[in-house]
Scaffold this motif. Structure first.
Motif, mmCIF file in Angstrom:
data_model
loop_
_atom_site.group_PDB
_atom_site.id
_atom_site.type_symbol
_atom_site.label_atom_id
_atom_site.label_comp_id
_atom_site.label_asym_id
_atom_site.label_seq_id
_atom_site.Cartn_x
_atom_site.Cartn_y
_atom_site.Cartn_z
ATOM 1 N N THR A 424 36.268 -0.998 61.909
ATOM 2 C CA THR A 424 35.687 0.097 61.133
ATOM 3 C C THR A 424 36.394 0.241 59.781
ATOM 4 N N ARG A 425 35.761 0.981 58.891
ATOM 5 C CA ARG A 425 36.337 1.242 57.579
ATOM 6 C C ARG A 425 37.658 2.009 57.699
ATOM 7 N N ALA A 426 37.694 2.961 58.618
ATOM 8 C CA ALA A 426 38.919 3.745 58.810
ATOM 9 C C ALA A 426 40.048 2.880 59.333
ATOM 10 N N ASP A 427 39.761 2.041 60.330
ATOM 11 C CA ASP A 427 40.811 1.218 60.919
ATOM 12 C C ASP A 427 41.327 0.173 59.936
ATOM 13 N N PHE A 428 40.434 -0.431 59.158
ATOM 14 C CA PHE A 428 40.894 -1.425 58.183
ATOM 15 C C PHE A 428 41.747 -0.758 57.105
ATOM 16 N N THR A 429 41.345 0.422 56.669
ATOM 17 C CA THR A 429 42.116 1.150 55.655
ATOM 18 C C THR A 429 43.492 1.502 56.181
ATOM 19 N N LYS A 430 43.547 1.927 57.441
ATOM 20 C CA LYS A 430 44.837 2.272 58.060
ATOM 21 C C LYS A 430 45.758 1.051 58.093
ATOM 22 N N LEU A 431 45.202 -0.098 58.462
ATOM 23 C CA LEU A 431 45.996 -1.322 58.514
ATOM 24 C C LEU A 431 46.446 -1.746 57.114
ATOM 25 N N LEU A 432 45.562 -1.618 56.151
ATOM 26 C CA LEU A 432 45.870 -2.015 54.778
ATOM 27 C C LEU A 432 47.019 -1.184 54.211
ATOM 28 N N VAL A 433 46.993 0.106 54.446
ATOM 29 C CA VAL A 433 48.067 0.991 53.988
ATOM 30 C C VAL A 433 49.377 0.614 54.677
ATOM 31 N N MET A 488 35.786 -5.309 52.218
ATOM 32 C CA MET A 488 37.162 -5.685 52.542
ATOM 33 C C MET A 488 37.818 -6.344 51.335
ATOM 34 N N MET A 489 37.087 -7.220 50.650
ATOM 35 C CA MET A 489 37.652 -7.932 49.502
ATOM 36 C C MET A 489 37.942 -6.991 48.339
ATOM 37 N N VAL A 490 37.109 -5.980 48.162
ATOM 38 C CA VAL A 490 37.363 -4.990 47.111
ATOM 39 C C VAL A 490 38.657 -4.231 47.412
ATOM 40 N N LEU A 491 38.813 -3.783 48.666
ATOM 41 C CA LEU A 491 40.021 -3.057 49.055
ATOM 42 C C LEU A 491 41.263 -3.949 48.962
ATOM 43 N N LEU A 492 41.116 -5.198 49.331
ATOM 44 C CA LEU A 492 42.239 -6.135 49.294
ATOM 45 C C LEU A 492 42.695 -6.368 47.855
ATOM 46 N N ASP A 493 41.745 -6.534 46.951
ATOM 47 C CA ASP A 493 42.060 -6.700 45.536
ATOM 48 C C ASP A 493 42.817 -5.477 45.008
ATOM 49 N N ARG A 494 42.334 -4.286 45.351
ATOM 50 C CA ARG A 494 42.996 -3.054 44.911
ATOM 51 C C ARG A 494 44.394 -2.931 45.515
ATOM 52 N N ARG A 550 37.860 -8.064 63.824
ATOM 53 C CA ARG A 550 39.278 -7.714 63.932
ATOM 54 C C ARG A 550 40.165 -8.945 63.710
ATOM 55 N N ALA A 551 39.719 -10.119 64.136
ATOM 56 C CA ALA A 551 40.484 -11.351 63.910
ATOM 57 C C ALA A 551 40.524 -11.676 62.413
ATOM 58 N N GLU A 552 39.386 -11.526 61.729
ATOM 59 C CA GLU A 552 39.345 -11.777 60.289
ATOM 60 C C GLU A 552 40.227 -10.785 59.536
ATOM 61 N N ALA A 553 40.213 -9.547 59.998
ATOM 62 C CA ALA A 553 41.060 -8.525 59.370
ATOM 63 C C ALA A 553 42.533 -8.912 59.488
ATOM 64 N N ALA A 554 42.944 -9.363 60.676
ATOM 65 C CA ALA A 554 44.332 -9.761 60.885
ATOM 66 C C ALA A 554 44.705 -10.922 59.973
ATOM 67 N N LYS A 555 43.781 -11.863 59.801
ATOM 68 C CA LYS A 555 44.048 -13.032 58.963
ATOM 69 C C LYS A 555 44.296 -12.635 57.509
ATOM 70 N N VAL A 556 43.398 -11.849 56.924
ATOM 71 C CA VAL A 556 43.546 -11.500 55.503
ATOM 72 C C VAL A 556 44.733 -10.557 55.299
ATOM 73 N N LEU A 557 44.980 -9.683 56.262
ATOM 74 C CA LEU A 557 46.119 -8.765 56.133
ATOM 75 C C LEU A 557 47.444 -9.513 56.232
#
Length: 565
Positions: A424-433, A488-494, A550-557
């Motif tokens: 989800t958007r919330a979970d990815f944001t939490k991980l990114l932070v 995801m790519m927009v958030l990652l760039d930021r 979730r696997a893709e999220a882990a990879k980019v993070l």
């Protein structure tokens, strides 16, 4: 004739009206001793110290008042070349204070410079104090008048008699081969090596400081192993003025035990008070002294204790706005080299338990463990692991486990990760932070659909404050919705920008079969991530509108993590 008259008037002002003045902006840090303490050789009959001026306002004249007791006497004043052709006022004593100074006919003194060297006679063995009791700086006005600032710094110089011979008197020179500062072995405590950087040496180091890739001025100091000898603790003292500047700075202290990089304004203003010096204490701790559970995990790996002192008094430090960077030298065993991602930094909490530091990463090419911290404790290196039943054959297994052992990412249950599920958007944001590891107070209004009771509330608010998350035009964040790959790519760039590592290069998307599906708002970010090699696509496709798993999220993070740390 006019110049001679003006000089004469200034001279009279120095002698007759030494300290009745109108302030024109200054504080007690405008003038300082170059040292805070001097240990005089037991056979020496005198010692010297510099007076350092630091004024952002132009001035023409300066007068100083030095107070001593019966154990020490001001013998002479030698002015530095920075005074140039300015007239010197001979020493005059009044009410137990020795006054002296210099004056000129124009305002051309400013910045940081050594004004003069004071030499004192000292034939006693008793400890004593020299006090910089008063200072006056005078500035000529355009109308032919003058305004002054009067200070009562009450800065002290501690004088003690050495029990052993130190060639040349004063604080012993550790033989740093050009290092700035002075050092000793901590008096009677041979387990502590003390290294003092006075104001003059700090200013010299500042002049040679270089800007890093993030445009932060780095001021470096070094303590060598030959200086430390058998001491297990290093006390490194610096003037706090190095950290209390408007420009972005950091002070890098290299020691045989590790390297500590301290950012500007590291001490919260409310805790700093009027303190003039900051001491970093770096201590090697015997692993055998740790609590049993921590000792078992740390094994024989190095254990380091860090803490700060203000004006020589220990403080409990915590500042989420100013993380300190730490690097520990360490050599991996052959078995540990197989997967260095599992080697992490840890600190020992108040209950004697090891807690993983999320930012800890081992750099095999340098043989170093690096991490950042916003509080001080005992730190060590441990080998950790975290496995999930449903990731044993996942292409992202290594990325998932590397983040999981650092507490950055969690499973959907205690032993499952659900790698193929959408995130989800919330979970990815939490991980990114969690990866960016920066704290920021949100000044926005938040989002209509993110309540303060939500488990992701603090992270979404931090993401908003850091400029990562902006939500929709309706003031919503849509936390429960699956996040697309292009979002995801927009958030990652930021995130790269927020972490101080902005992506600058761009690559054309024409080589991808579905490039036309990339939304206009996402295209610049996608182009930068392609150029950086973080995003490669699959079989010639970017699939920008697909949901992120979730696997893709882990990879980019994990890729982001490795770039930042």
């Amino acid at each position: 004739m006019k110049k001679k008259l003006l000089a004469g008037l200034l001279f009279i002002c120095f002698l007759v009206l030494p300290f009745n003045a109108l302030a024109f902006a200054a504080d007690s840090s405008t003038v300082q001793f170059s040292k805070q303490a001097i240990e005089v050789d037991k056979n020496a009959s005198s010692f010297s110290v510099d007076l350092v001026l630091n004024s952002q306002t132009l001035f023409s004249s300066a007068e100083f008042g030095i107070k001593t007791d019966s154990h020490v006497q001001l013998k002479s004043v030698t002015y530095s070349q920075a005074i140039g052709s300015a007239s010197q006022v001979s020493m005059k004593e009044k009410n137990g204070i020795s006054y002296f100074g210099f004056f000129d006919t124009s305002n051309h003194f400013s910045g940081s410079f050594t004004a003069c060297t004071l030499t004192f006679t000292y034939t006693d063995s008793a400890a004593t104090v020299v006090t910089l009791a008063e200072t006056t700086l005078t500035r000529l006005t355009g109308t032919g008048g003058a305004t002054s600032e009067s200070l009562t710094p009450n800065q002290t110089l501690q004088i003690t008699r050495s029990a052993s011979n130190t060639p040349g008197g004063g604080t012993p020179d550790p033989g740093n081969g050009g290092n700035t500062g002075t050092g000793n072995t901590g008096g009677s405590d041979s387990n502590v090596y003390t290294h003092v950087i006075d104001n003059t040496k700090a200013l010299e180091a500042l002049e040679h400081a270089a800007l890093n890739s993030q445009n932060i001025k780095t001021i470096s100091f070094e303590v060598k192993s030959t200086d430390v000898g058998g001491a297990k603790e290093i006390a490194f003292q610096l003037p706090y003025s190095l950290f209390n500047a408007n420009e972005k700075r950091q002070v890098e202290i290299n020691t045989p035990f590790g390297t500590v990089t301290i950012p500007d304004h590291v001490i919260p203003a409310g805790q700093l008070g009027s303190a003039q010096s900051l001491t970093l204490r770096v201590k090697q701790v015997d692993p055998a002294t740790l609590p049993a559970s921590a000792q078992q995990q740390a094994g024989s790996r190095p254990v380091l204790e860090l803490h700060f002192e203000l004006d020589g008094k220990a403080i409990e430090w915590k500042n989420e706005q100013a993380p300190v960077q730490v690097v520990l030298p360490f050599t991996l065993s052959p078995t540990e080299k197989v997967n260095a991602d599992l080697i992490v930094a840890a600190y020992i909490d108040g209950n004697g338990k090891l807690q993983i530091v999320p930012t800890g990463r081992f750099h095999a090419e340098n043989g170093e463990m690096s991490f950042s911290t916003t509080h001080f404790s005992l730190y060590t290196i441990v080998n950790s692991s975290k496995a999930f039943k449903d990731t044993t054959s996942s292409w992202a297994r290594q990325d998932i486990e590397a983040l999981a052992i650092r507490g950055i990412i969690n499973g959907t249950t205690a032993d499952t990760f659900s790698p193929n599920a959408n995130i989800t958007r919330a979970d990815f944001t939490k991980l990114l932070v969690g990866v960016v590891a920066k704290h920021a107070e949100s000044t926005g209004t938040g989002f209509k659909d993110v309540t303060s009771k939500a488990y992701y509330y603090e992270d979404v608010m931090t993401a908003q404050a850091l400029g990562l998350a902006s939500g929709s035009g309706e003031g919503k964040f849509n936390p429960g919705a699956s996040i697309s790959r292009q979002d995801m790519m927009v958030l990652l760039d930021r995130a790269f920008t927020a972490a101080g590592h902005p992506l600058k290069e761009s690559a054309a998307l024409s080589g991808y079969k579905d490039a036309a599906k990339v939304a206009v708002y996402a295209k610049p970010s996608v182009e930068k991530l392609i150029a950086s090699g973080i995003i490669n696509g699959s079989n010639g496709y970017l699939t920008p509108q697909n949901n992120l798993t979730r696997a893709e999220a882990a990879k980019v993070l994990h890729l982001l993590y490795n770039e930042l740390y």
